[in-house]
Design a protein around this motif. Structure first.
Motif: not given
Lengths: 119, 119
Positions: A6-11, A36-37, A46-58, B30-38
């Protein structure tokens, strides 16, 4: 499907109609992402974080549009976080500014928000 | 000082010289905020969250300037998270875009970043 594949993402959905200044938008998006985290299942986080925390702003056009996508996400059992601004500066107190969905399976999220444009 | 009287805040420092588009800036913040939170101590995260997750996005002029504030934060034992962009789109791979400091005692953070301007 195993969790390994599974590839994890946040939007993060941001209301376009508010025309938020970029610093305000960044703070609100960060708020949504952290919220949301915190709410998401630990294994997703954990998985999302390990995969680099992919996120997109829409972009969403307005509050009604934002809730439409949040409702669809809830119906698909995805984590959601709707952010209401304190309204100290730019917008009226209680204004809903943005929402985060996930982190979760990118394929499931894309079925819901795949047609939205990048901010 | 007891933990009840501490006001918690996170600051996010964004490089001004990169002239990031607003959606990109929001995603990086958002990436920075989540990372610092963790990374932050659980009791700081909990208190900050209960107090409404105060966060402010501030300008730093360039990478060197960003590191100056991050270094001062580290010397004060504050949580820090420096974010490097994957560079898929807007900036070169490996570009440092922003950093988060905290969540921690607002007074301590303000001693370090109090003179920086809002983004």
């Amino acid at each position: 499907m195993s969790s390994e594949t599974v590839a994890y993402k946040m939007v993060i959905l941001v209301r376009q109609d508010l025309k938020l200044p970029k610093g305000k938008m960044a703070a609100q998006a960060a708020h949504a992402a952290v919220e949301a985290s915190i709410r998401s299942p630990k294994e997703h986080l954990k998985a999302w974080h390990q995969q680099g925390q992919k996120k997109v702003v829409l972009k969403v056009v307005d509050q009604q549009n934002l809730f439409k996508y949040v409702q669809m996400a809830k119906e698909n059992n995805l984590t959601t976080a709707v952010i209401t601004d304190g309204g100290h500066t730019v917008v009226e107190p209680g204004t809903i500014t943005c929402a985060a969905i996930g982190p979760d399976d990118e394929k499931v999220i894309d079925q819901i928000t795949g047609t939205l444009q990048l901010m």
